[in-house]
Write a protein that holds these residues in place. Sequence first.
Motif, PDB file in Angstrom:
ATOM      1  N   GLU A 242      52.754 -67.721 -44.551  1.00 44.69           N
ATOM      2  CA  GLU A 242      52.564 -68.893 -43.701  1.00 44.69           C
ATOM      3  C   GLU A 242      51.329 -68.725 -42.835  1.00 44.69           C
ATOM      4  O   GLU A 242      50.943 -67.611 -42.495  1.00 44.69           O
ATOM      5  CB  GLU A 242      53.805 -69.126 -42.830  1.00 44.69           C
ATOM      6  CG  GLU A 242      54.161 -67.944 -41.963  1.00 44.69           C
ATOM      7  CD  GLU A 242      55.540 -68.032 -41.326  1.00 44.69           C
ATOM      8  OE1 GLU A 242      56.333 -68.908 -41.690  1.00 44.69           O
ATOM      9  OE2 GLU A 242      55.817 -67.196 -40.446  1.00 44.69           O
ATOM     10  N   ILE A 243      50.728 -69.867 -42.508  1.00 45.51           N
ATOM     11  CA  ILE A 243      49.607 -69.882 -41.574  1.00 45.51           C
ATOM     12  C   ILE A 243      50.220 -69.946 -40.182  1.00 45.51           C
ATOM     13  O   ILE A 243      51.024 -70.823 -39.890  1.00 45.51           O
ATOM     14  CB  ILE A 243      48.674 -71.076 -41.834  1.00 45.51           C
ATOM     15  CG1 ILE A 243      48.057 -70.949 -43.232  1.00 45.51           C
ATOM     16  CG2 ILE A 243      47.588 -71.156 -40.755  1.00 45.51           C
ATOM     17  CD1 ILE A 243      47.283 -72.165 -43.692  1.00 45.51           C
ATOM     18  N   VAL A 244      49.831 -68.976 -39.337  1.00 46.03           N
ATOM     19  CA  VAL A 244      50.484 -68.851 -38.036  1.00 46.03           C
ATOM     20  C   VAL A 244      49.585 -69.167 -36.848  1.00 46.03           C
ATOM     21  O   VAL A 244      50.082 -69.415 -35.752  1.00 46.03           O
ATOM     22  CB  VAL A 244      51.105 -67.444 -37.865  1.00 46.03           C
ATOM     23  CG1 VAL A 244      52.281 -67.259 -38.815  1.00 46.03           C
ATOM     24  CG2 VAL A 244      50.070 -66.352 -38.077  1.00 46.03           C
ATOM     25  N   GLY A 245      48.265 -69.150 -37.071  1.00 49.73           N
ATOM     26  CA  GLY A 245      47.389 -69.389 -35.925  1.00 49.73           C
ATOM     27  C   GLY A 245      45.955 -69.655 -36.312  1.00 49.73           C
ATOM     28  O   GLY A 245      45.593 -69.620 -37.487  1.00 49.73           O
ATOM     29  N   ILE A 246      45.162 -69.905 -35.288  1.00 47.17           N
ATOM     30  CA  ILE A 246      43.741 -70.204 -35.444  1.00 47.17           C
ATOM     31  C   ILE A 246      42.947 -69.180 -34.638  1.00 47.17           C
ATOM     32  O   ILE A 246      43.261 -68.901 -33.477  1.00 47.17           O
ATOM     33  CB  ILE A 246      43.416 -71.627 -34.947  1.00 47.17           C
ATOM     34  CG1 ILE A 246      44.234 -72.669 -35.727  1.00 47.17           C
ATOM     35  CG2 ILE A 246      41.907 -71.908 -35.064  1.00 47.17           C
ATOM     36  CD1 ILE A 246      44.169 -74.067 -35.139  1.00 47.17           C
ATOM     37  N   ALA A 247      41.926 -68.636 -35.280  1.00 45.76           N
ATOM     38  CA  ALA A 247      41.013 -67.696 -34.642  1.00 45.76           C
ATOM     39  C   ALA A 247      39.609 -68.280 -34.704  1.00 45.76           C
ATOM     40  O   ALA A 247      39.398 -69.329 -35.317  1.00 45.76           O
ATOM     41  CB  ALA A 247      41.058 -66.357 -35.367  1.00 45.76           C
TER      42      ALA A 247
END
Length: 137
Positions: free
Chosen positions: A60-65
């Motif tokens: 899963e995609i969990v965040g943005i950097a």
Amino acid sequence: MKKAQYWLVKSEPFKYSWEKFNEDGRTFWDGVRNYQARNNLKGMKEGDLVMFYHSNEGKEIVGIAKVVKEFYQDPTTDDANWVVVDLSPVEALKKPVTLEQIKADERLKDIGLIRQGRLSVMSLKPEEFDRIVELGS
């Protein structure tokens, strides 16, 4: 002014998790040993946004950097072929966006995550990035 680019990087949570990334506040993205992924690292520019994907466990995609330093020699190897970029966390998604959701979404049918599932660093189209943000809010 240059247009922002969007990317996705993968990490196995037991090796380097979103939580650990947030604790660290900044990291260099090392260990890339695929030429296409390496070329993607070389294409990243300071300020570009990057989706953080938990691979294997979670999927899963969990965040943005964001990219805070452009590519330089990977300090974990003497081989000049390999590079890293520095990333800092921006924000967690309110809801992780799973691989199943991505596969089921007509607007994401051509995303690299599905087409090139083994690639660890890939580009995203702006509309793919926006759609994932929408799904994760």
